[in-house]
Design an enzyme around this catalytic site. Structure first.
Site, PDB file in Angstrom:
ATOM      1  N   HIS A  49       0.855  -1.186   0.000  1.00  0.00           N
ATOM      2  CA  HIS A  49       0.000   0.000   0.000  1.00  0.00           C
ATOM      3  C   HIS A  49       0.890   1.234   0.000  1.00  0.00           C
ATOM      4  CE1 HIS A  49      -3.025   2.929   1.352  1.00  0.00           C
ATOM      5  NE2 HIS A  49      -3.931   2.052   0.971  1.00  0.00           N
ATOM      6  N   GLU A  77      -7.694  -3.912  -0.304  1.00  0.00           N
ATOM      7  CA  GLU A  77      -8.213  -4.357  -1.595  1.00  0.00           C
ATOM      8  C   GLU A  77      -8.338  -5.887  -1.646  1.00  0.00           C
ATOM      9  OE1 GLU A  77      -5.847  -4.241  -5.449  1.00  0.00           O
ATOM     10  OE2 GLU A  77      -7.184  -2.543  -5.737  1.00  0.00           O
TER      11      GLU A  77
END
Length: 364
Positions: free
Chosen positions: A252, A307
């Site tokens: 991320h 995600e």
């Protein structure tokens, strides 16, 4: 020096949330989101973000009733939705329907009653548009169900299982707010002009539509679909890493350690995953992937991001990929409206500068 995209530029002060990428923390109004998502409901965390404190049992009940009573759309909005072409992008249809809500009651200064109206309406709008596009009969909202439960009911026409409600509720709590992201910034910019709340969230929906912000995690679903069974996971992941290919759902750009949202969803999936084969597979793939990433990329500290589990939850719910970004929008409406209200309380219009790099005047 030009800060492209305003990266690292502090443009506002907020008491709504803290995104601490270095330490892997997400804080809502002083509470760690991990505790909130595991122990509270969507309604309670919405109340927290708008009112600044968690509700007691009486406040929780009254607020839940108020939210459910605002699910029914005005008749003209139903007509607007029916008139929109089915080949129009779903997020564009949602943006148009939300914009149509902007009647006189929204012309006043932003306040919580407006936020309630929008947050209650957007699951109804989203479910109606989805079923219309799918050629299915539209399901009216059930005022006896809680917010997330009703959303799933309106999408499918069936009462959802406890397992699926808890998984989606955790996801929606974790994604309802995340600092000064692109769509939230868009909502605050519009609000800073003293425009109305509907205009502000319509701008936010337009930003969310962009694939760099609200893009669907289809790559993760493709990965899990290819792996299919636990016994295939190690070989599949090793093959990817040996080819130096990107492993979807890991790493991320904000969080330099574990994404706290992914940690919570992982815990939720461990609790309920035994009852759902897909969530069970996702939990196993996560553990195997982190183990192999440490082997192939030592020191990189690549962990699961939100995600990955967003994809796992959506797939477990049999949600069409067309619903991923709209569902993200349904949850983020809470954060957008909280920021619009906060912006209005101590407002300064956003007016950054731009450096001119074009031609200078030419002498005749």
């Amino acid at each position: 020096m030009v800060q492209r995209g305003l990266k690292n530029v502090v443009a506002a002060e907020t008491s709504i949330s803290l995104v601490d990428g270095e330490n892997g923390q997400l804080i809502y109004r002083g509470y760690d989101v991990k505790e909130l998502a595991l122990n509270y409901s969507f309604e309670e965390i919405t109340y927290l973000l708008w009112y600044g404190h968690l509700p007691n049992s009486k406040e929780h009940h009254q607020f839940s009733v108020l939210l459910s009573n605002n699910r029914v759309l005005p008749p003209y909005v139903y007509q607007v939705i029916e008139a929109l072409p089915n080949d129009m992008n779903m997020m564009s249809q949602i943006r148009t329907a939300v914009s149509a809500l902007g009647v006189k009651e929204f012309s006043w200064k932003p306040h919580i009653e407006q936020a309630i109206r929008l947050t209650a309406a957007i699951p109804t709008i989203t479910a109606m548009i989805y079923r219309k596009i799918s050629g299915k009969e539209i399901i009216p909202p059930n005022l006896e169900l809680y917010h997330v439960e009703n959303y799933l009911y309106m999408l499918t026409g069936e009462l959802p299982s406890f397992t699926h409600v808890k998984a989606l509720e955790a996801y929606m709590i974790l994604t309802m707010e995340h600092g000064m992201n692109a769509s939230t910034f868009a909502s605050r910019v519009v609000s800073s002009t003293e425009s109305d709340m509907v205009s502000a969230v319509t701008g936010a929906i337009g930003a969310m539509k962009g694939p760099l912000h609200g893009g669907a995690p289809t790559g993760v679903i493709d990965m899990l679909n290819e792996i299919k069974e636990k016994e295939h996971a190690e070989r599949w992941i090793r093959r990817k890493l040996e080819k130096k290919e990107y492993l979807m759902g890991f790493g991320h750009r904000v969080y330099k350690t574990c994404d706290p949202r992914a940690e919570v969803l992982s815990t939720i999936c461990q609790r309920i995953g035994q009852d759902d084969a897909w969530l069970n597979l996702a939990g196993y793939v996560e553990k195997m992937a982190i183990l192999l990433l440490n082997e192939y990329k030592p020191g990189r500290k690549l962990y699961t991001n939100v995600e990955f589990y967003a994809a796992a939850v959506m797939k477990a719910l049999n949600m069409s990929p067309d619903l991923f970004t709209p569902t993200f929008t349904v949850s983020r409406m809470v954060g957008w409206t909280a920021h619009v209200i906060e912006q209005s309380l101590d407002n300064t219009i956003f007016r950054p500068e731009a450096r001119y790099i074009g031609n200078q005047p030419v002498e005749c």
